[in-house]
Design a protein around this motif. Structure first.
Motif, PDB file in Angstrom:
ATOM      1  N   VAL A  64       0.843  -1.201   0.000  1.00  0.00           N
ATOM      2  CA  VAL A  64       0.000   0.000   0.000  1.00  0.00           C
ATOM      3  C   VAL A  64       0.877   1.250   0.000  1.00  0.00           C
ATOM      4  O   VAL A  64       1.780   1.386   0.830  1.00  0.00           O
ATOM      5  CB  VAL A  64      -0.929   0.015   1.240  1.00  0.00           C
ATOM      6  N   GLY A  65       0.614   2.172  -0.916  1.00  0.00           N
ATOM      7  CA  GLY A  65       1.299   3.464  -0.922  1.00  0.00           C
ATOM      8  C   GLY A  65       2.796   3.374  -1.151  1.00  0.00           C
ATOM      9  O   GLY A  65       3.560   4.018  -0.428  1.00  0.00           O
ATOM     10  N   LEU A  66       3.212   2.609  -2.132  1.00  0.00           N
ATOM     11  CA  LEU A  66       4.647   2.440  -2.386  1.00  0.00           C
ATOM     12  C   LEU A  66       5.349   3.744  -2.772  1.00  0.00           C
ATOM     13  O   LEU A  66       6.571   3.814  -2.757  1.00  0.00           O
ATOM     14  CB  LEU A  66       4.881   1.386  -3.469  1.00  0.00           C
ATOM     15  N   ASP A  67       4.575   4.773  -3.091  1.00  0.00           N
ATOM     16  CA  ASP A  67       5.166   6.064  -3.443  1.00  0.00           C
ATOM     17  C   ASP A  67       5.335   6.963  -2.218  1.00  0.00           C
ATOM     18  O   ASP A  67       5.707   8.122  -2.328  1.00  0.00           O
ATOM     19  CB  ASP A  67       4.334   6.770  -4.508  1.00  0.00           C
ATOM     20  N   SER A  68       5.072   6.415  -1.021  1.00  0.00           N
ATOM     21  CA  SER A  68       5.261   7.201   0.202  1.00  0.00           C
ATOM     22  C   SER A  68       6.257   6.483   1.102  1.00  0.00           C
ATOM     23  O   SER A  68       6.437   5.273   1.023  1.00  0.00           O
ATOM     24  CB  SER A  68       3.929   7.409   0.924  1.00  0.00           C
ATOM     25  N   ALA A  69       6.912   7.254   1.955  1.00  0.00           N
ATOM     26  CA  ALA A  69       7.912   6.688   2.864  1.00  0.00           C
ATOM     27  C   ALA A  69       7.495   6.908   4.303  1.00  0.00           C
ATOM     28  O   ALA A  69       6.820   7.883   4.636  1.00  0.00           O
ATOM     29  CB  ALA A  69       9.274   7.332   2.603  1.00  0.00           C
ATOM     30  N   LEU A  70       7.930   5.989   5.145  1.00  0.00           N
ATOM     31  CA  LEU A  70       7.634   6.021   6.571  1.00  0.00           C
ATOM     32  C   LEU A  70       8.918   5.646   7.296  1.00  0.00           C
ATOM     33  O   LEU A  70       9.619   4.735   6.865  1.00  0.00           O
ATOM     34  CB  LEU A  70       6.529   4.993   6.841  1.00  0.00           C
ATOM     35  N   GLY A  71       9.229   6.352   8.364  1.00  0.00           N
ATOM     36  CA  GLY A  71      10.435   6.055   9.120  1.00  0.00           C
ATOM     37  C   GLY A  71      10.120   5.607  10.533  1.00  0.00           C
ATOM     38  O   GLY A  71       9.179   6.103  11.155  1.00  0.00           O
ATOM     39  N   LEU A  72      10.899   4.633  11.015  1.00  0.00           N
ATOM     40  CA  LEU A  72      10.800   4.184  12.397  1.00  0.00           C
ATOM     41  C   LEU A  72      12.139   4.389  13.075  1.00  0.00           C
ATOM     42  O   LEU A  72      13.193   4.265  12.439  1.00  0.00           O
ATOM     43  CB  LEU A  72      10.454   2.691  12.470  1.00  0.00           C
ATOM     44  N   VAL A  73      12.096   4.688  14.359  1.00  0.00           N
ATOM     45  CA  VAL A  73      13.313   4.862  15.149  1.00  0.00           C
ATOM     46  C   VAL A  73      13.124   4.163  16.491  1.00  0.00           C
ATOM     47  O   VAL A  73      12.011   4.093  17.008  1.00  0.00           O
ATOM     48  CB  VAL A  73      13.653   6.365  15.358  1.00  0.00           C
ATOM     49  N   VAL A  74      14.206   3.611  17.015  1.00  0.00           N
ATOM     50  CA  VAL A  74      14.197   3.029  18.351  1.00  0.00           C
ATOM     51  C   VAL A  74      14.751   4.091  19.292  1.00  0.00           C
ATOM     52  O   VAL A  74      15.882   4.553  19.129  1.00  0.00           O
ATOM     53  CB  VAL A  74      15.062   1.750  18.403  1.00  0.00           C
ATOM     54  N   VAL A  75      13.914   4.509  20.250  1.00  0.00           N
ATOM     55  CA  VAL A  75      14.288   5.535  21.219  1.00  0.00           C
ATOM     56  C   VAL A  75      14.221   4.918  22.608  1.00  0.00           C
ATOM     57  O   VAL A  75      13.141   4.762  23.173  1.00  0.00           O
ATOM     58  CB  VAL A  75      13.359   6.765  21.144  1.00  0.00           C
ATOM     59  N   PRO A  76      15.373   4.519  23.154  1.00  0.00           N
ATOM     60  CA  PRO A  76      15.375   3.886  24.474  1.00  0.00           C
ATOM     61  C   PRO A  76      14.867   4.828  25.566  1.00  0.00           C
ATOM     62  O   PRO A  76      14.913   6.046  25.419  1.00  0.00           O
ATOM     63  CB  PRO A  76      16.855   3.552  24.707  1.00  0.00           C
TER      64      PRO A  76
END
Length: 192
Positions: free
Chosen positions: A79-91
């Protein structure tokens, strides 16, 4: 809640969907999906173990030096391959760093317009996904009843593992009892 996640399960955000060997649909075969949102209206997640042969700088040049190895763009889903999403690990459980919205535990959603250096200094790993996986109302619950997925607890490092190709086996391998046996299920059951 049982590991299978049974029918009618709601509020699974922050947990993993692990494709059972019987799920042979190419898009989701042997995938590990982190659920970002789940309620009566549906569910959204990202596939954690599908790196693409594309560097992040092909779409977001400032982020390339800040993403976790392998420093590739990941296919989060169809779904939505033309959009980007970022994840970060924040301890820790302190306030949200600038450019981050905490989702569950140590995981946060990244504002990809934020300063990459600020975000990466606040976290211990960043990953960028093209697209996501999505389910309409009741669709995921139906797939759980049909036995397509296991619902398992996530560990923060799952989202930024340096070995995404081994994540399916690793997640299953850390489970108790008989679930652990699934980790050794052959990719091609005819070789069993």
């Amino acid at each position: 809640m049982s590991p299978s996640g049974g029918g009618g399960a709601h509020g699974l955000a922050g947990r993993l969907l692990v494709a059972l060997p019987a799920l042979e649909q190419d898009e989701f075969r042997r995938t590990v999906v982190l659920l970002l949102h789940h309620d009566d209206e549906g569910a959204t997640g990202v596939v954690l173990n599908r790196p693409m042969p594309v560097r992040v700088d092909a779409v977001l040049p400032p982020w390339q030096e800040h993403v976790s190895a392998p420093a590739r763009l990941f296919r989060g889903g169809p779904v939505g391959l033309d959009s980007a999403l970022g994840l970060v690990v924040v301890p820790g459980d302190g306030p949200e760093p600038p450019g981050v919205r905490r989702l569950h535990g140590a995981l946060g959603l990244v504002d990809l317009d934020a300063d990459p250096g600020t975000v990466s200094r606040a976290g211990s790993g960043v990953r960028v996904f093209a697209g996501s996986a999505g389910w309409g109302p009741g669709q995921l619950e139906g797939e759980l009843v049909d036995g397509a997925w296991l619902v398992l607890d996530a560990e923060a490092g799952d989202a930024v593992t340096p070995d995404p190709g081994g994540l399916w086996r690793a997640v299953l391998g850390r489970q108790p009892g008989r679930l652990r046996l699934l980790a050794s299920f052959p990719a091609d059951p005819s070789h069993n």
